[in-house]
Design an enzyme around this catalytic site. Structure first.
Site, PDB file in Angstrom:
ATOM      1  N   HIS B   7      -6.900 -15.456   8.134  1.00  0.00           N
ATOM      2  CA  HIS B   7      -8.347 -15.911   8.256  1.00  0.00           C
ATOM      3  C   HIS B   7      -9.418 -15.036   7.557  1.00  0.00           C
ATOM      4  CE1 HIS B   7      -8.354 -13.599  11.974  1.00  0.00           C
ATOM      5  NE2 HIS B   7      -9.720 -13.401  11.672  1.00  0.00           N
ATOM      6  N   HIS B  79     -15.520 -10.376   8.153  1.00  0.00           N
ATOM      7  CA  HIS B  79     -14.062  -9.782   7.761  1.00  0.00           C
ATOM      8  C   HIS B  79     -12.921 -10.540   7.143  1.00  0.00           C
ATOM      9  CE1 HIS B  79     -13.233 -10.847  11.945  1.00  0.00           C
ATOM     10  NE2 HIS B  79     -12.073 -10.967  11.371  1.00  0.00           N
ATOM     11  N   GLU B 130      -9.178  -6.794   9.087  1.00  0.00           N
ATOM     12  CA  GLU B 130      -8.382  -6.900  10.123  1.00  0.00           C
ATOM     13  C   GLU B 130      -6.850  -7.038   9.778  1.00  0.00           C
ATOM     14  OE1 GLU B 130      -9.424 -10.186  12.532  1.00  0.00           O
ATOM     15  OE2 GLU B 130      -8.206  -9.617  14.400  1.00  0.00           O
TER      16      GLU B 130
END
Lengths: 136, 136
Positions: B7, B79, B130
Site C-alpha cells: 500500500h 509512507h 514499511e
C-alpha cells in the site's frame, strides 16, 4: 473511476544512488535511466510484481521538480499515478465537481507514451495525483 | 527482496473527508474506518485493482503521525509499504548493510495482522518505508 495504481513517484537528488539503493539494499529490479526533457526529469522504474516505483531526478533548470527538491533535499514521495479508462471523461467529471487540473487541462504525453494529467494537491488530500490513460 | 507494493499511506487531517474524496470524486471503493490504537492512527483502505491506498488520520495524542500533520496540514503521502517473504531475514540483511530500522528492530503487528517494520527515511531516498511480512 480510478483503476490500477500505475506508479508511485519518488523524487531524489541522485538517481544513480537511488537506483543502487533499490537494486542492492532492497533487491528490486531497476530499469536504466531515461531522460524526459519535456517533463524536466530523468527517471528509472523499479519494477515490482504489481506496480512500479518511478525514481525521478530533476533535469534542466526549469524542472517542475526543482522546488520540491529544494524543500526535500534528501528526496521524498512526489506523486501517485492512477490509471483511468478515458482521461478526457475523467477530466471533465473532475472539472464539473470543481476540482482543479494543473496547467490548461490538455493532457501531455507521459513516461509511458500515454496521455497524462496532474490534479491539484489541495483538492486531493495534500497529494499530487497524476491520471494516466489506461493502455488499450 | 522486496515484492508487491502492499500500500501507499496518505496521512490526512480529516479521514471522513478524505474517504469521500476518494469515493465520490475519484470513484474508488473505500473501506469503513478502523481504529488502530497501538499504531496511533485510524485508517480506511482505498481498494484498487492491484494495490491499496491507506488513508490515515492521527489517533490519540502520542500518534506517530502528529509531527507529520504539523508539517503537512493538508495531508501528504506518508509512507510506502513493500511486502517481503521473511521479515526477519529482510531486517537482518538490511542491518548488515548498515541501514537503520526504526524502533528496537522487533516487528510490530500491522493493520493486516502481519508483522511490520519501518526503515529510516534517511537511508531510503527520503521516504519512510514499511516492510510487511507477506501473508502465507
Amino acid at each position: 473511476m480510478i483503476g490500477r495504481l500505475n506508479h508511485v513517484a519518488i523524487a531524489v537528488p541522485d538517481l544513480k544512488a537511488a537506483a543502487a539503493t533499490y537494486r542492492d539494499a532492497l533487491g528490486a529490479k531497476v530499469s536504466a535511466p531515461q531522460e524526459l526533457p519535456e517533463h524536466g526529469v530523468t527517471v528509472c522504474f523499479v519494477n515490482l510484481p504489481n506496480t512500479k516505483i518511478e525514481l525521478l531526478e530533476p533535469l534542466g533548470k526549469a524542472s517542475p521538480v526543482a522546488k520540491f527538491m529544494q524543500d526535500n533535499a534528501s528526496g521524498g514521495i512526489h506523486h501517485v499515478c492512477y490509471e483511468v479508462d478515458d482521461i478526457i471523461a475523467a477530466r471533465d467529471r473532475l472539472l464539473a465537481q470543481g476540482a482543479r487540473i494543473i496547467g490548461d487541462g490538455t493532457p501531455k504525453i507521459g513516461a509511458h507514451g500515454l496521455p497524462v494529467l496532474f490534479l491539484h494537491p489541495k483538492d486531493f488530500c495534500g497529494t499530487l495525483v497524476e491520471l494516466e490513460q489506461r493502455s488499450a
